[in-house]
Design a protein around this motif. Structure first.
Motif, mmCIF file in Angstrom:
data_model
loop_
_atom_site.group_PDB
_atom_site.id
_atom_site.type_symbol
_atom_site.label_atom_id
_atom_site.label_comp_id
_atom_site.label_asym_id
_atom_site.label_seq_id
_atom_site.Cartn_x
_atom_site.Cartn_y
_atom_site.Cartn_z
ATOM 1 N N LEU A 6 3.194 -0.085 11.757
ATOM 2 C CA LEU A 6 3.469 -1.520 11.701
ATOM 3 C C LEU A 6 4.651 -1.776 10.788
ATOM 4 O O LEU A 6 4.736 -1.189 9.693
ATOM 5 C CB LEU A 6 2.236 -2.275 11.175
ATOM 6 N N MET A 8 6.901 -3.215 7.921
ATOM 7 C CA MET A 8 6.607 -3.869 6.652
ATOM 8 C C MET A 8 7.247 -5.250 6.650
ATOM 9 O O MET A 8 8.225 -5.499 7.340
ATOM 10 C CB MET A 8 7.131 -3.020 5.500
ATOM 11 N N TRP A 15 4.436 0.760 7.991
ATOM 12 C CA TRP A 15 3.068 1.012 7.541
ATOM 13 C C TRP A 15 2.377 1.916 8.556
ATOM 14 O O TRP A 15 2.331 1.607 9.745
ATOM 15 C CB TRP A 15 2.298 -0.302 7.425
ATOM 16 N N VAL A 17 -1.154 3.061 9.752
ATOM 17 C CA VAL A 17 -2.549 2.650 9.655
ATOM 18 C C VAL A 17 -3.407 3.669 10.397
ATOM 19 O O VAL A 17 -3.305 3.812 11.615
ATOM 20 C CB VAL A 17 -2.766 1.245 10.247
ATOM 21 N N VAL A 47 -5.325 1.485 0.550
ATOM 22 C CA VAL A 47 -3.864 1.530 0.686
ATOM 23 C C VAL A 47 -3.311 2.574 -0.267
ATOM 24 O O VAL A 47 -3.813 2.759 -1.387
ATOM 25 C CB VAL A 47 -3.250 0.144 0.381
ATOM 26 N N VAL A 62 -2.317 2.760 5.218
ATOM 27 C CA VAL A 62 -3.721 2.386 5.150
ATOM 28 C C VAL A 62 -4.484 3.573 5.713
ATOM 29 O O VAL A 62 -4.193 4.038 6.823
ATOM 30 C CB VAL A 62 -4.023 1.120 5.975
ATOM 31 N N GLU A 128 1.864 -7.702 0.763
ATOM 32 C CA GLU A 128 1.713 -7.051 2.060
ATOM 33 C C GLU A 128 0.586 -6.018 2.033
ATOM 34 O O GLU A 128 -0.143 -5.853 3.010
ATOM 35 C CB GLU A 128 3.022 -6.391 2.481
ATOM 36 N N SER A 129 0.412 -5.341 0.904
ATOM 37 C CA SER A 129 -0.674 -4.356 0.810
ATOM 38 C C SER A 129 -2.029 -5.041 0.951
ATOM 39 O O SER A 129 -2.946 -4.492 1.582
ATOM 40 C CB SER A 129 -0.582 -3.588 -0.517
ATOM 41 N N LYS A 131 -2.611 -7.802 2.669
ATOM 42 C CA LYS A 131 -2.742 -8.194 4.068
ATOM 43 C C LYS A 131 -3.079 -7.001 4.956
ATOM 44 O O LYS A 131 -3.904 -7.112 5.869
ATOM 45 C CB LYS A 131 -1.450 -8.873 4.539
ATOM 46 N N GLN A 132 -2.434 -5.865 4.687
ATOM 47 C CA GLN A 132 -2.676 -4.684 5.506
ATOM 48 C C GLN A 132 -4.115 -4.195 5.362
ATOM 49 O O GLN A 132 -4.754 -3.824 6.346
ATOM 50 C CB GLN A 132 -1.701 -3.565 5.107
ATOM 51 N N SER A 371 -5.735 -13.185 6.387
ATOM 52 C CA SER A 371 -6.197 -12.871 7.742
ATOM 53 C C SER A 371 -6.682 -14.141 8.412
ATOM 54 O O SER A 371 -7.299 -14.993 7.766
ATOM 55 C CB SER A 371 -7.328 -11.846 7.678
#
Length: 372
Positions: A6, A8, A15, A17, A47, A62, A128-129, A131-132, A371
């Protein structure tokens, strides 16, 4: 196991995942969420972002929650080059998940990093971390009243090197733990033990950094508080033993009858995000806010004269808790009895938690959606 790449939020970094093949089933997770306690149950993922002197921040991932492999010579094990943060994710009535002022946690982590000679994680990476991780573990965010998902970002020196210098390799991690209501049986005012034998931090030390060493140094004093029937310990300044500092993990606030909130200030006190938010809400109500040196004698004399009418502790976990008494073997400051409905501290707590859970309008733009 699925692997997704994904983009960043603000950089070209990708990212990765990787889903946990041993993730809890819906039934297992539901059972754990019935009574998670605090810091005992963890979500399925975490993370991991690497940093090196040559490559900067890279390889954001992640991955499955699990043990971290460390070389026995890793600098953190020998020189305690480590920092952390603490914040929460809240589920709103529509099912969406939000955090409260994460930019301030990011800024405080950057300040801590500077003090511990660690690299500063940019604010956009920090948010962002969150959110991920929530994107894959959103089901772990409780929906019970006053429950939340506690988020623990931390960073430490991972380089295997025994020389005394800032590490050239560092890792940032983020783990999450569902937390039940802090006061499951109702809010009970605290008894605080006044420590005169131990200090938390001194002038020029690491008091303003959120680093594990500060908490390690408070544990023996906290144990002394428990032995004397108190729930928390209050530290005085290291130089004179005269001025209030903070509790083992919370800030302290005094309220006067003329609508003034007073909280201690020094370069050895951790800046509280909950504290700053409370002070803003109090200012909105027309209260005067003072952040300055506060002596133990001022607290004692203010209670005796009737000028100080409430005292409370505040922090991420409990938000706000009234203080009933401050004592040790030589002193006792007993706060006046106040009905819960008349406590300004509990009114501020209700407003702040109302904002966090989406029940009260967010006038200051403090909430960030993690989210949908």
């Amino acid at each position: 196991m699925t692997i997704n790449l994904l983009p960043m939020a603000t950089q070209d970094l990708l990212w990765q995942v990787t889903r946990n093949p041993a993730a809890k089933t819906d039934a297992e997770r539901a059972e754990l969420l019935k009574d998670p306690g605090f810091g005992k149950v963890f979500t399925d993922h975490m993370v991991d972002i690497c940093w090196s002197e040559k490559g900067g921040w890279h390889r954001p991932r992640v991955q499955a929650y699990g043990p971290i492999s460390l070389d026995p010579a890793a600098a953190v094990l020998h020189y305690a080059q480590e920092i952390f943060e603490g914040l929460k994710a809240y589920r709103h009535a529509d099912g969406s998940v939000w955090s409260f002022r994460p930019d301030q946690n990011a800024a405080r982590m950057q300040r801590s990093a500077r003090r511990l000679a660690l690299p500063e994680l940019p604010t956009e990476y920090f948010i962002e971390s969150l959110k991920q991780l929530v994107a894959v573990d959103a089901a772990w965010v409780p929906n019970q009243d006053e429950a939340s998902l506690y988020l623990r970002p931390f960073m430490f020196a991972k380089e295997a090197f025994l020389g005394v210098r800032p590490a050239a390799k560092v890792n940032y991690y983020l783990i999450a733990s569902p937390a039940g209501a802090y006061f499951s049986g109702g809010i009970t005012p605290l008894e605080i033990w006044l420590s005169t034998k131990f200090t938390r931090a001194g002038h020029g030390g690491m008091g303003q950094a959120k680093t594990g060493g500060n908490y390690a140094s408070s544990l023996v004093a906290q144990a002394e508080a428990y032995e004397n029937g108190c729930q928390q310990v209050l530290f005085l300044d290291a130089e004179e033993g005269t001025y209030l500092e903070e509790l083992g993990g919370m800030n302290v606030v005094l309220l006067t009858r003329d609508k003034k909130l007073i909280t201690p200030d020094s370069d050895s006190i951790l800046e509280g995000i909950t504290l700053a938010s409370i002070m803003q809400l109090a200012t909105d109500r027309g209260y005067t806010v003072e952040q300055r040196r506060v002596s133990l004698a001022e607290w004692r004399d203010g209670v005796e004269s009737g000028d100080i009418v409430e005292a409370f502790a505040c922090g991420t976990a409990a938000v706000i808790t009234p203080i009933a008494v401050l004592r040790n073997n030589d002193i006792e400051i007993r706060m006046p009895d106040v009905a819960d409905v008349d406590r300004v501290s509990l009114s501020l707590r209700e407003e702040l938690t109302g904002i966090q859970y989406g029940r009260v309008a967010d006038r200051h733009g403090w909430l960030v959606k993690l989210s949908a």
